[in-house]
Design a protein around this motif. Sequence first.
Motif, PDB file in Angstrom:
ATOM      1  N   GLU A   1       0.827  -1.218   0.000  1.00 52.00           N
ATOM      2  CA  GLU A   1       0.000   0.000   0.000  1.00 52.00           C
ATOM      3  C   GLU A   1       0.856   1.261   0.000  1.00 52.00           C
ATOM      4  OE1 GLU A   1      -3.277   0.080  -0.604  1.00 52.00           O
ATOM      5  OE2 GLU A   1      -3.021  -2.087  -0.819  1.00 52.00           O
ATOM      6  N   LEU A   2       1.934   1.266   0.760  1.00 48.59           N
ATOM      7  CA  LEU A   2       2.812   2.438   0.786  1.00 48.59           C
ATOM      8  C   LEU A   2       3.438   2.690  -0.575  1.00 48.59           C
ATOM      9  CD1 LEU A   2       4.597   1.952   4.227  1.00 48.59           C
ATOM     10  CD2 LEU A   2       3.010   3.795   3.615  1.00 48.59           C
ATOM     11  N   TRP A   3       3.824   1.607  -1.267  1.00 45.49           N
ATOM     12  CA  TRP A   3       4.463   1.758  -2.577  1.00 45.49           C
ATOM     13  C   TRP A   3       3.532   2.431  -3.586  1.00 45.49           C
ATOM     14  CZ3 TRP A   3       9.288   1.699  -4.163  1.00 45.49           C
ATOM     15  CH2 TRP A   3       9.536   1.715  -5.534  1.00 45.49           C
ATOM     16  N   LYS A   4       2.241   2.237  -3.437  1.00 46.15           N
ATOM     17  CA  LYS A   4       1.276   2.791  -4.388  1.00 46.15           C
ATOM     18  C   LYS A   4       1.202   4.309  -4.330  1.00 46.15           C
ATOM     19  CE  LYS A   4      -1.750  -1.243  -4.253  1.00 46.15           C
ATOM     20  NZ  LYS A   4      -3.079  -1.742  -3.820  1.00 46.15           N
ATOM     21  N   GLU A   5       1.629   4.894  -3.223  1.00 44.64           N
ATOM     22  CA  GLU A   5       1.536   6.333  -3.045  1.00 44.64           C
ATOM     23  C   GLU A   5       2.713   7.040  -3.733  1.00 44.64           C
ATOM     24  OE1 GLU A   5      -1.068   7.783  -1.659  1.00 44.64           O
ATOM     25  OE2 GLU A   5      -1.931   5.806  -1.246  1.00 44.64           O
ATOM     26  N   ASP A   6       2.431   8.161  -4.357  1.00 46.68           N
ATOM     27  CA  ASP A   6       3.497   8.958  -4.963  1.00 46.68           C
ATOM     28  C   ASP A   6       4.016   9.950  -3.926  1.00 46.68           C
ATOM     29  OD1 ASP A   6       5.298  10.001  -6.761  1.00 46.68           O
ATOM     30  OD2 ASP A   6       3.822  11.245  -7.809  1.00 46.68           O
ATOM     31  N   ILE A   7       4.435   9.382  -2.820  1.00 51.93           N
ATOM     32  CA  ILE A   7       4.966  10.147  -1.702  1.00 51.93           C
ATOM     33  C   ILE A   7       6.341   9.565  -1.384  1.00 51.93           C
ATOM     34  CG2 ILE A   7       4.646  10.803   0.723  1.00 51.93           C
ATOM     35  CD1 ILE A   7       1.594  10.400   0.234  1.00 51.93           C
TER      36      ILE A   7
ATOM     37  N   THR B   1      10.200   0.134   0.878  1.00 49.66           N
ATOM     38  CA  THR B   1      11.407  -0.667   0.622  1.00 49.66           C
ATOM     39  C   THR B   1      12.029  -1.172   1.910  1.00 49.66           C
ATOM     40  OG1 THR B   1      13.016   1.174   0.647  1.00 49.66           O
ATOM     41  CG2 THR B   1      11.906   0.689  -1.460  1.00 49.66           C
ATOM     42  N   LEU B   2      11.786  -0.485   2.997  1.00 47.17           N
ATOM     43  CA  LEU B   2      12.364  -0.879   4.282  1.00 47.17           C
ATOM     44  C   LEU B   2      11.552  -1.941   5.013  1.00 47.17           C
ATOM     45  CD1 LEU B   2      13.418   2.684   5.495  1.00 47.17           C
ATOM     46  CD2 LEU B   2      14.986   0.791   4.955  1.00 47.17           C
TER      47      LEU B   2
ATOM     48  N   MET C   1      15.021   6.690  -5.811  1.00 52.81           N
ATOM     49  CA  MET C   1      14.218   5.524  -5.452  1.00 52.81           C
ATOM     50  C   MET C   1      14.827   4.238  -6.004  1.00 52.81           C
ATOM     51  SD  MET C   1      11.873   4.921  -3.396  1.00 52.81           S
ATOM     52  CE  MET C   1      11.601   6.657  -3.152  1.00 52.81           C
ATOM     53  N   ALA C   2      15.489   4.316  -7.161  1.00 58.56           N
ATOM     54  CA  ALA C   2      16.187   3.136  -7.681  1.00 58.56           C
ATOM     55  C   ALA C   2      17.271   2.703  -6.697  1.00 58.56           C
ATOM     56  CB  ALA C   2      16.792   3.435  -9.055  1.00 58.56           C
ATOM     57  N   GLU C   3      17.988   3.675  -6.157  1.00 58.07           N
ATOM     58  CA  GLU C   3      19.033   3.364  -5.177  1.00 58.07           C
ATOM     59  C   GLU C   3      18.438   2.842  -3.878  1.00 58.07           C
ATOM     60  OE1 GLU C   3      21.140   7.096  -5.056  1.00 58.07           O
ATOM     61  OE2 GLU C   3      22.334   6.585  -6.844  1.00 58.07           O
ATOM     62  N   MET C   4      17.377   3.469  -3.394  1.00 58.93           N
ATOM     63  CA  MET C   4      16.736   3.023  -2.152  1.00 58.93           C
ATOM     64  C   MET C   4      16.214   1.594  -2.286  1.00 58.93           C
ATOM     65  SD  MET C   4      16.727   5.280   0.320  1.00 58.93           S
ATOM     66  CE  MET C   4      18.331   5.922  -0.094  1.00 58.93           C
ATOM     67  N   ALA C   5      15.542   1.307  -3.403  1.00 62.65           N
ATOM     68  CA  ALA C   5      14.993  -0.040  -3.609  1.00 62.65           C
ATOM     69  C   ALA C   5      16.117  -1.073  -3.686  1.00 62.65           C
ATOM     70  CB  ALA C   5      14.140  -0.071  -4.883  1.00 62.65           C
ATOM     71  N   ALA C   6      17.193  -0.733  -4.377  1.00 62.13           N
ATOM     72  CA  ALA C   6      18.323  -1.666  -4.508  1.00 62.13           C
ATOM     73  C   ALA C   6      18.973  -1.918  -3.159  1.00 62.13           C
ATOM     74  CB  ALA C   6      19.355  -1.115  -5.495  1.00 62.13           C
TER      75      ALA C   6
ATOM     76  N   LEU D   1      16.167  -3.253  -0.286  1.00 66.51           N
ATOM     77  CA  LEU D   1      15.322  -4.423  -0.505  1.00 66.51           C
ATOM     78  C   LEU D   1      15.833  -5.394  -1.556  1.00 66.51           C
ATOM     79  CD1 LEU D   1      12.614  -5.955  -0.086  1.00 66.51           C
ATOM     80  CD2 LEU D   1      11.586  -4.358  -1.739  1.00 66.51           C
ATOM     81  N   PHE D   2      16.024  -4.922  -2.776  1.00 67.02           N
ATOM     82  CA  PHE D   2      16.226  -5.843  -3.898  1.00 67.02           C
ATOM     83  C   PHE D   2      17.439  -6.753  -3.752  1.00 67.02           C
ATOM     84  CE2 PHE D   2      13.788  -2.842  -6.981  1.00 67.02           C
ATOM     85  CZ  PHE D   2      12.582  -3.328  -6.514  1.00 67.02           C
TER      86      PHE D   2
END
Length: 189
Positions: free
Chosen positions: A45-51, A59-60, A84-89, A92-93
Amino acid sequence: MLMNGVVAQSMRDKGVGYKINWGVGLPALRQMASEYGKDYALAVELWKEDIRECKILATLIMPASDMEADLVDIWVSQLPNVEMAEMAAFNLFWHLDGAKRHALAWLASGNVLEQICGYNVLSRLFMSGEDLTEREINEFVDQAQSAIVDDNMSVRRAVTNALLRFAQKGDVYRAMLKSAFKSYNLDIF
């Protein structure tokens, strides 16, 4: 209470746009995430928000072991920017089952954010001692040779970091990269 308007405005000025950005720092977001704990449904649900802060929290708190490949594909296709690419990598990823497979596929994509994500995932995997097969090494080096001359500075930074982490695995890896990149006039190994 944690909003930092100066940071949020600076990000907007640099083109890092979100619908909402409170400029909350990563340490505060990590603290919030530790209080929530791992929570698949909340992360989705958090990922769906453009916040900005919602996406970073997602990701955390996403349990890597619960993230199916189709959801990984959705999230990586929805990366809004380099941050966000860096945060996700980093958050999480790189913890995913099949992280190496995903990362190598992202390197070959035509999407800059996916490439950045892929190189950052590989950097983390190399730091944690992950090995590549001979075929995977060839694939990584081939993609890195193209990316190191990319017009996008963020791609070049991500590939350079991945190459440095790979070279740090030992003398054999460093020699391999020196040979592969000898005509590139790189002095990073």
